[in-house]
Design an enzyme around this catalytic site. Structure first.
Site, PDB file in Angstrom:
ATOM      1  N   ASP A  67       0.672  -1.010  -0.137  1.00 40.36           N
ATOM      2  CA  ASP A  67       0.370   0.094  -0.163  1.00 40.36           C
ATOM      3  C   ASP A  67       1.104   1.398   0.059  1.00 40.36           C
ATOM      4  O   ASP A  67       1.819   1.182   0.046  1.00 40.36           O
ATOM      5  CB  ASP A  67      -0.969  -0.109   1.258  1.00 40.36           C
ATOM      6  N   HIS A 138      -7.866  -4.033   9.900  1.00 42.72           N
ATOM      7  CA  HIS A 138      -7.025  -4.244   9.259  1.00 42.72           C
ATOM      8  C   HIS A 138      -5.891  -4.834   8.948  1.00 42.72           C
ATOM      9  O   HIS A 138      -5.107  -5.001   9.100  1.00 42.72           O
ATOM     10  CB  HIS A 138      -7.132  -2.056   8.370  1.00 42.72           C
ATOM     11  N   GLU A 143      -9.918  -0.963   5.298  1.00 42.96           N
ATOM     12  CA  GLU A 143     -10.562  -1.098   6.664  1.00 42.96           C
ATOM     13  C   GLU A 143     -11.673  -1.843   7.034  1.00 42.96           C
ATOM     14  O   GLU A 143     -12.289  -2.169   5.853  1.00 42.96           O
ATOM     15  CB  GLU A 143     -10.836   0.870   6.785  1.00 42.96           C
TER      16      GLU A 143
HETATM   17  C1  F6R Z   1       1.144  -1.121   6.593  1.00 47.14           C
HETATM   18  C2  F6R Z   1       0.012  -1.547   6.660  1.00 47.14           C
HETATM   19  C3  F6R Z   1      -0.635  -1.671   8.115  1.00 47.14           C
HETATM   20  C4  F6R Z   1      -0.035  -1.798   8.771  1.00 47.14           C
HETATM   21  C5  F6R Z   1      -0.914  -2.758  10.027  1.00 47.14           C
HETATM   22  C6  F6R Z   1      -0.099  -2.821  11.032  1.00 47.14           C
HETATM   23  O1  F6R Z   1       1.674  -1.222   4.844  1.00 47.14           O
HETATM   24  O2  F6R Z   1      -0.472  -1.959   5.491  1.00 47.14           O
HETATM   25  O3  F6R Z   1      -1.697  -2.708   7.563  1.00 47.14           O
HETATM   26  O4  F6R Z   1       0.583  -3.422   8.518  1.00 47.14           O
HETATM   27  O5  F6R Z   1      -1.613  -0.819  10.569  1.00 47.14           O
HETATM   28  O6  F6R Z   1       0.837  -1.265  11.818  1.00 47.14           O
HETATM   29  P1  F6R Z   1       2.002  -1.317  12.185  1.00 47.14           P
HETATM   30  O7  F6R Z   1       2.637  -2.878  11.889  1.00 47.14           O
HETATM   31  O8  F6R Z   1       2.662  -0.639  12.473  1.00 47.14           O
HETATM   32  O9  F6R Z   1       1.131  -1.483  13.739  1.00 47.14           O
END
Ligand code: F6R
Length: 262
Positions: A67, A138, A143
């Site tokens: 993303d 998500h 979302e």
């Molecule tokens: C990042 C992404 C998000 C994260 C998720 C967890 O490319 O797509 O779905 O994987 O928000 O984020 P962290 O690892 O920072 O807790």
């Protein structure tokens, strides 16, 4: 979903790196889908270290970003393009032409997303998709409420996600409200999925994804449908799983069972 519970974050990243290395060794090439965020940082460190030790060559590895924030240039310090360069690509020998990213400023959004999907198909699909999980369940920026068959597209971020990201930006007006993300349908087409989660703050999302009902309200629950989805957790992230002793026992005895069957 296979649930793999490791003692800590370090061991969880080690396990994910081992799975990726094993897959690469079979063909000396691999198509990876890669997430950003806090969670995969340890995994990327392990991959860099495998490369530095001469155990993994990335010259035939193709990578797709999961993303990108909509509205940010590639050079913005918070762009996912910058993150991937800083935390992985510039430390390994991946070829620039094998790095594929979603642009935060595409000339034409829908065509850019369609072209991304075409590119994934043209290289034969993603072998291993690395995912983190949001506290709201998500995956990518799909979302809650995202269609479970969605493709790569523009997606608005929830207030929760916007607030979680806000401290990373200098000005409030800079905080992205939208992203481009692979869709849930796109993610599900990967041959293997590695979802990494660490820490108590992810325990609830992990339990709802792995043991709750399949629902668009918890996008990660769709991984229950995937035949090769592995959820690699540290003890804290696994703490609210009802069947955690069973998962632990199965994983610890897996090699033994397989040896008996062959
Ligand atoms: C990042 C992404 C998000 C994260 C998720 C967890 O490319 O797509 O779905 O994987 O928000 O984020 P962290 O690892 O920072 O807790």
């Amino acid at each position: 979903m296979e649930i793999i519970i490791k003692t800590d974050y370090e061991a969880a990243c080690e396990e994910a790196a081992r799975i990726i290395l094993r897959a690469w060794k079979k063909r000396k090439s691999l198509v990876l889908g890669l997430a950003t965020g806090r969670t995969p940082l340890g995994l990327y460190e392990k991959l860099i270290s495998l490369h530095k030790k001469g155990e993994m060559d990335f010259s035939n590895v193709i990578a797709f970003s999961l993303d990108e924030y909509f509205g940010l240039d590639e050079t913005h310090p918070q762009s996912f393009a910058r993150y991937m360069d800083d935390h992985l690509y510039r430390h390994i020998n991946i070829r620039p032409e094998n790095i594929h990213r979603l642009s935060g400023r595409p000339a034409e959004i829908e065509e850019h997303c369609r072209a991304y999907e075409r590119k994934i198909r043209s290289v034969g699909g993603i072998d291993i998709q690395v995912l983190g999980i949001g506290k709201n369940g998500h995956i990518g920026f799909n979302e809650p409420g995202s269609s479970l068959t969605s493709r790569t597209r523009l997606k608005s971020l929830t207030r929760e996600t916007v607030e979680a990201n806000a401290p990373l930006f200098k000005e409030e007006g800079e905080v992205p409200r939208f992203s481009l993300t692979m869709g849930i349908g796109t993610i599900l087409e990967s041959r293997m999925i590695l979802l990494l989660a660490s820490g108590e703050d992810k325990a609830d999302a992990v339990a709802r994804a792995a043991e709750g009902p399949l629902t668009a309200f918890v996008p990660a629950s769709v991984l229950q449908l995937h035949p090769q989805a592995k959820c690699i957790l540290d003890e804290e992230a696994a703490s609210r799983l009802a069947l955690k002793d069973y998962y632990r026992w199965t994983y610890e005895n897996k090699e033994k069972f397989l040896a008996r069957l062959t």
